[in-house]
Motif scaffolding. Structure first.
Motif, PDB file in Angstrom:
ATOM      1  N   LYS A 122      98.994 111.759  28.340  1.00 36.94           N
ATOM      2  CA  LYS A 122     100.020 112.686  28.043  1.00 36.94           C
ATOM      3  C   LYS A 122      99.352 114.086  27.868  1.00 36.94           C
ATOM      4  CE  LYS A 122     101.237 109.239  25.591  1.00 36.94           C
ATOM      5  NZ  LYS A 122     101.918 108.629  24.307  1.00 36.94           N
ATOM      6  N   SER A 151     103.140 115.325  16.646  1.00 37.08           N
ATOM      7  CA  SER A 151     103.731 114.215  15.942  1.00 37.08           C
ATOM      8  C   SER A 151     103.635 114.527  14.240  1.00 37.08           C
ATOM      9  CB  SER A 151     102.724 113.118  16.131  1.00 37.08           C
ATOM     10  OG  SER A 151     101.475 113.201  15.903  1.00 37.08           O
ATOM     11  N   LEU A 204     104.477 102.469  22.348  1.00 39.78           N
ATOM     12  CA  LEU A 204     105.055 102.942  21.179  1.00 39.78           C
ATOM     13  C   LEU A 204     105.502 104.357  21.596  1.00 39.78           C
ATOM     14  CD1 LEU A 204     103.258 101.976  18.107  1.00 39.78           C
ATOM     15  CD2 LEU A 204     105.126 100.884  19.034  1.00 39.78           C
ATOM     16  N   ALA A 231     104.300 107.612  18.844  1.00 39.52           N
ATOM     17  CA  ALA A 231     102.824 107.665  18.805  1.00 39.52           C
ATOM     18  C   ALA A 231     102.588 108.401  19.817  1.00 39.52           C
ATOM     19  CB  ALA A 231     102.273 106.508  18.659  1.00 39.52           C
ATOM     20  N   ASP A 232     101.372 109.385  19.412  1.00 39.46           N
ATOM     21  CA  ASP A 232     100.652 110.168  20.537  1.00 39.46           C
ATOM     22  C   ASP A 232      99.964 109.305  21.364  1.00 39.46           C
ATOM     23  OD1 ASP A 232     101.507 112.610  19.746  1.00 39.46           O
ATOM     24  OD2 ASP A 232      99.906 112.762  18.085  1.00 39.46           O
ATOM     25  N   GLY A 233      99.527 108.013  20.933  1.00 41.60           N
ATOM     26  CA  GLY A 233      98.870 107.059  21.689  1.00 41.60           C
ATOM     27  C   GLY A 233      99.008 105.533  21.247  1.00 41.60           C
ATOM     28  N   TYR A 256      98.076 108.842  15.786  1.00 41.86           N
ATOM     29  CA  TYR A 256      98.842 110.259  15.747  1.00 41.86           C
ATOM     30  C   TYR A 256      97.728 111.362  15.524  1.00 41.86           C
ATOM     31  CZ  TYR A 256     102.674 107.221  14.737  1.00 41.86           C
ATOM     32  OH  TYR A 256     103.718 106.479  14.835  1.00 41.86           O
ATOM     33  N   ALA A 294      92.301 106.303  23.502  1.00 43.89           N
ATOM     34  CA  ALA A 294      92.330 106.997  24.877  1.00 43.89           C
ATOM     35  C   ALA A 294      93.580 107.337  25.474  1.00 43.89           C
ATOM     36  CB  ALA A 294      91.669 105.754  25.728  1.00 43.89           C
ATOM     37  N   ASP A 295      94.667 106.506  25.150  1.00 42.91           N
ATOM     38  CA  ASP A 295      95.824 106.927  25.473  1.00 42.91           C
ATOM     39  C   ASP A 295      96.274 108.086  24.904  1.00 42.91           C
ATOM     40  OD1 ASP A 295      98.447 106.324  26.586  1.00 42.91           O
ATOM     41  OD2 ASP A 295      99.354 105.784  24.680  1.00 42.91           O
ATOM     42  N   ALA A 296      95.870 108.651  23.716  1.00 38.02           N
ATOM     43  CA  ALA A 296      96.395 109.835  23.131  1.00 38.02           C
ATOM     44  C   ALA A 296      95.749 110.970  23.696  1.00 38.02           C
ATOM     45  CB  ALA A 296      95.982 109.681  21.469  1.00 38.02           C
TER      46      ALA A 296
END
Lengths: 193, 241
Positions: free
Chosen positions: A60, A96, B27, B30-32, B48, B140-142
């Motif tokens: 993202k 966030s 989720l 959440a950022d990731g 976060y 990594a997702d964040a």
């Protein structure tokens, strides 16, 4: 090299891309002991003309402001010549949590501003641009047409301040008729974050 | 614990992992985030940040503060567990934080914090390892820049046999347990613990087996990230069409 990677390949952090003798490491990569590794989840890109190698992130995207980022926040405190803002949005992304930025009088308007309180007040929603991260503090500016207060409340009664007309840039309170001054953005009151 | 065919309580071979399922980006707030099922373990992780540190005095002037909360849901084990963080959970939060710390470019985000929340929904042994693995995916997702993914796996000794990826019964009845967190591309170990007793030879064998397990789990990690982003890319292309 045994595991040669191709442009456009999906890559995760830590994957070996090559060595510094082969490529010039660009964004999304890091170098350790002469070896180039990825540091993002993304797609690999080799630029054959410049020999630059980079990883385009697909996550993202981190909402961490850089110099030049447009941010939106509330003014939470005014101390002397500086207004402190609670930044809640960076670019198009809502944070966030939040980050604190500092807006100095000299950076509020291209024209001379004598008092911070003539241009912003606590509680105002402000759009600003990051100009520096010196001393690891976000320094902001509202110089420019589209930067400045985008929503403000009356300091007497708390009603929403309305724009009389776009040209005069004068604000009045819809509830009590009180007039106030702000450094407003060109789209004040339009509801654009 | 090991039957006459050399199989373990759940029918696995000594060097066999449990079934693993991973999912990234589960989720929305959440950022990731990421989710893992490893055998009967079910664990959620959320990341976060980077965001401002509260309380402010904890902020570090030159890098981000990494905070980690490992927590087991009251219903995650047979007997209800008090939801208050136990001595064990506080320790695991600390070791998982320290296992992930060397993989993250913390110096890019001074005066901020990156918060990791690991929630164990169902526990069946090896949750610190599965928790580390899933937290690395959530990071990594964040989009947090990382030196490498971190992947963790345990090995140990049960009935005199060195086995991989112990479950709850093997962990409790077995002779030893060696959890290892590993950065597979850099070849670095960021967590190494042991309980029970092993000879030096057995220890080396367990360590190598655990690292082998890590390399296998790493492939699932990569697949999970790929599954997440390749579908996103397709969705975007779908919208543009």
């Amino acid at each position: 090299m045994s595991n040669t990677k191709r442009s456009g390949e999906f890559i995760v952090p830590g994957e070996r891309i090559g060595v510094i003798e082969e490529f010039i490491p660009n964004f999304g990569t890091y170098v350790q002991d002469g070896v180039i590794y990825s540091r993002n989840v993304g797609y690999l890109s080799f630029d054959s003309a410049t020999r630059k190698v980079s990883v385009y992130p697909v996550a993202k995207g981190l909402s961490f402001p850089k110099i030049g980022s447009i941010v939106v926040g509330h003014v939470v405190n005014i101390q002397g010549l500086t207004a402190f803002m609670r930044v809640v949005k960076v670019g198009k992304k809502n944070l966030s949590g939040f980050l604190t930025g500092a807006l100095h009088v000299s950076d509020i308007d291209a024209r001379y501003t004598k008092e911070v309180l003539n241009a912003v007040k606590v509680g105002d929603l402000v759009r600003a641009k990051v100009i520096s991260d010196a001393n690891r503090i976000l320094h902001l500016t509202t110089k420019g047409e589209n930067l400045g207060v985008i929503l403000a409340l009356c300091s007497k009664c708390g009603g929403t301040l309305l724009l009389k007309n776009r040209k005069s840039k004068k604000l009045y309170c819809g509830e009590c008729g009180n007039f106030e001054t702000r450094k407003i953005a060109s789209d004040y009151g339009a509801g654009n974050m | 614990m090991i039957n006459e065919n050399g199989l373990r309580v759940d029918g696995r071979k000594p060097n066999e992992l449990r079934l693993i399922k991973m999912e990234v980006g589960v989720l929305s707030n959440a950022d990731g985030s990421a989710y893992i099922e490893q055998g009967k373990n079910k664990i959620l992780a959320a990341v976060y940040g980077p965001r401002e540190v509260h309380p402010r005095h904890l902020a570090l002037p030159d890098r981000a503060l990494l905070r980690c909360r490992y927590h087991m849901a009251p219903f995650s084990v047979e007997e209800r567990k008090s939801p208050a963080p136990s001595r064990r959970e506080i320790e695991l939060s600390k070791v998982i934080k320290e296992a992930l710390e060397p993989a993250i470019f913390l110096e890019k985000f001074p005066r901020t914090s990156i918060d990791i929340f690991i929630e164990v929904l169902q526990a069946d042994g090896g949750t610190r390892c599965a928790g580390t693995t899933v937290a690395a995916l959530a990071l990594a997702d964040a989009g947090v820049p990382m030196r490498d993914l971190v992947v963790a796996c345990a090995a140990g000794k049960v009935d005199g046999v060195i086995v991989l990826d112990l479950n709850d019964i093997e962990d409790k009845e077995g002779e030893a347990d060696v959890p290892v967190a590993y950065m597979p591309n850099l070849g670095l170990i960021s967590l190494l613990q042991m309980d029970g007793s092993l000879t030096i030879e057995e220890f080396n064998q367990s360590l190598n087996l655990a690292m082998d397990g890590c390399k296998q789990i790493y492939k699932f990690q990569k697949e999970a990230l790929k599954a997440r982003y390749v579908t996103i890319k397709e969705e975007v292309e779908e919208c543009l069409r």
